[in-house]
Write an enzyme that holds these catalytic residues in place. Structure first.
Site, PDB file in Angstrom:
ATOM      1  N   SER A 215     -17.640 -18.097 -10.531  1.00  0.00           N
ATOM      2  CA  SER A 215     -17.012 -19.280  -9.939  1.00  0.00           C
ATOM      3  C   SER A 215     -16.268 -20.082 -11.004  1.00  0.00           C
ATOM      4  O   SER A 215     -15.431 -19.516 -11.712  1.00  0.00           O
ATOM      5  CB  SER A 215     -18.081 -20.126  -9.222  1.00  0.00           C
ATOM      6  OG  SER A 215     -17.484 -21.091  -8.391  1.00  0.00           O
ATOM      7  N   ASP A 447     -15.194 -14.202   0.641  1.00  0.00           N
ATOM      8  CA  ASP A 447     -15.334 -15.431  -0.132  1.00  0.00           C
ATOM      9  C   ASP A 447     -14.067 -16.296  -0.024  1.00  0.00           C
ATOM     10  O   ASP A 447     -12.978 -15.852  -0.399  1.00  0.00           O
ATOM     11  CB  ASP A 447     -15.598 -15.089  -1.605  1.00  0.00           C
ATOM     12  CG  ASP A 447     -15.855 -16.313  -2.465  1.00  0.00           C
ATOM     13  OD1 ASP A 447     -16.015 -17.416  -1.917  1.00  0.00           O
ATOM     14  OD2 ASP A 447     -15.900 -16.152  -3.704  1.00  0.00           O
ATOM     15  N   HIS A 473     -19.489 -14.898  -2.647  1.00  0.00           N
ATOM     16  CA  HIS A 473     -19.251 -15.483  -3.950  1.00  0.00           C
ATOM     17  C   HIS A 473     -20.171 -14.864  -5.004  1.00  0.00           C
ATOM     18  O   HIS A 473     -21.390 -15.022  -4.952  1.00  0.00           O
ATOM     19  CB  HIS A 473     -19.520 -16.991  -3.847  1.00  0.00           C
ATOM     20  CG  HIS A 473     -18.761 -17.837  -4.810  1.00  0.00           C
ATOM     21  ND1 HIS A 473     -17.390 -17.785  -4.956  1.00  0.00           N
ATOM     22  CD2 HIS A 473     -19.179 -18.796  -5.680  1.00  0.00           C
ATOM     23  CE1 HIS A 473     -17.001 -18.670  -5.858  1.00  0.00           C
ATOM     24  NE2 HIS A 473     -18.063 -19.282  -6.321  1.00  0.00           N
TER      25      HIS A 473
END
Length: 524
Positions: A215, A447, A473
């Protein structure tokens, strides 16, 4: 860049009862030639292991050293626990790397896991912790990669999160020290410090380093390779959000696509029902969601996230099954969504509704339970934004959550002078046109953050998307579902485990090529 003064306060658990380093090295040098000459080797993988006749010799060496004989070369991996280690260590980090004068240091937390390390020349994974407290090194697929490559793992907590604060509070004045540039400089200083620890212990000048993150931390991993290519050989960027975006309607558009037409229709009906219910009895509706006193914007941001995070983290069925059934039966969609939110989004996923309330995130104490939320809002309001706004047509999210809502939040938290400099961020790092080399980007097909990441390969920048119904994710490291992360990144619950495993195999092969792995698995 100001120089940091470092200290290393806690030893690695496996070093707690070790004899002096000089003694260890002396005995190992004397025995190493025997171990190599008399070892049994696999011709297929060139994996060398000690012949049975040498076990007695190894046991005697271990007795002299005062350690377990197995600890000389056999790893002690934790294969079924959430963390590989939660033993904290501390590093004296520079408060401001870009100040022309020294401005002091702060203690930054880190972790280390070397059960699989092939001393002395094995690579080191630099696991970057992102916008949350770093409670340890998670037991995900990185452990498997470390075992395959003979790598050690160190993880550094991000400044202003967890217990790593360079300032006494989170006021706007203090948060001037919170930026991606400072975070990257932290990583560089820590990497050099820890290389010094390895060099002193093993007598090598340099190990190969690979940065790793998911991320925002995945973006930092790619940016670290871009800005400090002399310090890391390669980088892994899982769901790395490298493109700063002011208005991000693509986030909700992906949620609708990933949910499918039936679930999307049910979600739109639920949002509409809640909007009508708020008009009729605002206080009661918000109280039942645990959102007493919330503005309409805050409340509907919570509602949107309750749906989006289920898709993002690989739980589409838990969200969609009850909603689609209720929608088809003509049931009360507001009540159905409330039940889902309470039972799954709050209880099972562990989300706190109070973290969505502006008045709570206004708290400037480092001890506030919402300190991480506040610090991440600072980073969004100054650098990256990623403001999830309602698409113009067919939106699942309430239209109350628009760009102005986000900008008003920034002003409320930090004052009128703050505005997200997304263009400057993309100029600094390149956005999706990043010009780094040897960075592997991975994303999950479902995602919503993939639209801020790189999912198309370019020269020396491989990029792959894992295709499956619950690939969200950080799937390549976390497995399915992604929250909570699966032990060893178990992919068996992914709709198509083979799709995930194929990407992992490609990552492993690419890393071996970049690292030019030549050494044996059996190296003391």
């Amino acid at each position: 860049m100001a120089a940091a003064q470092h200290y290393y306060t806690e030893p690695h658990p496996s070093r707690a009862s070790e004899p002096p380093l000089a003694m260890v090295l002396s005995v190992l040098k004397l025995t190493r030639i025997f171990l190599y000459c008399a070892s049994s080797c696999s011709a297929v993988r060139m994996v060398c292991r000690p012949a049975p006749a040498l076990l007695v010799l190894i046991s005697l060496v271990a007795l002299v050293l005062g350690v377990s004989s197995s600890s000389l070369f056999i790893p002690h991996a934790r294969v079924d626990t959430p963390f590989l280690t939660q033993a904290s260590h501390w590093f004296n980090q520079t408060r401001d790397h870009f100040s022309p004068i020294p401005v002091g240091t702060f203690t930054q937390r880190f972790y280390e896991f070397f059960d699989h390390f092939h001393a002395p020349n094995g690579p080191v994974f630099l696991l970057i912790c992102g916008e949350a407290p770093c409670g340890g090194i998670p037991n995900d697929y990185l452990r498997v990669l470390a075992e395959k490559l003979g790598a050690g793992i160190v993880a550094l907590e991000h400044r202003f999160y967890g217990e790593s604060f360079p300032a006494p509070d989170t006021s706007a004045a203090s948060l001037r020290l919170l930026s991606s540039k400072q975070a990257l400089a932290d990583l560089a200083a820590f990497r050099n410090f820890y290389q010094g620890v390895l060099s002193q212990k093993y007598g090598v000048s340099e190990n190969q380093w690979v940065s790793v993150g998911i991320s925002y931390a995945g973006a930092l991993s790619a940016w670290f390779r871009l800005k400090y290519p002399h310090l890391v050989t390669a980088a892994l960027s899982s769901s790395g959000v490298i493109q700063a975006i002011l208005e991000f309607p693509e986030f909700d558009e992906q949620i609708a696509t990933s949910a499918g037409p039936n679930c999307s229709a049910a979600l739109r009906a639920a949002t509409a029902a809640l909007e009508a219910a708020v008009v009729k009895n605002e206080a009661l509706v918000k109280a039942r969601f645990g959102a007493d006193g919330f503005s309409d914007g805050d409340f509907f941001y919570l509602v949107a996230d309750a749906a989006a995070l289920a898709i993002q983290y690989g739980h589409p069925d838990e969200l969609c099954d009850p909603l689609v059934a209720a929608y088809g039966a003509g049931s009360d969609m507001a009540e159905t969504f409330l039940s889902y939110t309470r039972s799954f989004f709050y209880k099972d996923m562990g989300n706190d509704p109070l973290s969505y309330g502006m008045q709570n995130v206004k708290d400037e104490s480092v001890h506030s339970r919402f300190a991480s939320d506040r610090c991440w809002w600072w980073q969004k309001c100054t650098e990256v934004a990623y403001f999830q706004v309602a698409p113009v047509n067919g939106s699942i999210r309430s239209q109350k959550v628009d760009l102005q809502y986000h900008l008003d939040r920034c002003k409320y938290f930090f004052g009128d002078a703050v505005f997200p400099q997304v263009d400057a961020t993309n100029v600094e790092y390149g956005g999706k046109a990043i010009r780094a080399k040897k960075v592997f980007f991975t994303n999950g097909s479902q995602d919503p953050w993939r639209h801020a990441s790189k999912d198309q390969p370019s020269e020396d920048l491989p990029a792959q998307v894992m295709q499956c119904h619950n690939c969200g994710h950080g799937t390549d490291f976390r497995g399915c579902p992604q929250s909570p992360s699966q032990p060893n990144g178990n992919s068996s619950k992914c709709e198509h485990p083979a799709a995930v495993d194929k990407v992992r195999a490609d990552v492993e092969a690419q890393l071996k090529g970049w690292l030019n792995v030549k050494y044996s698995e059996f190296v003391i």
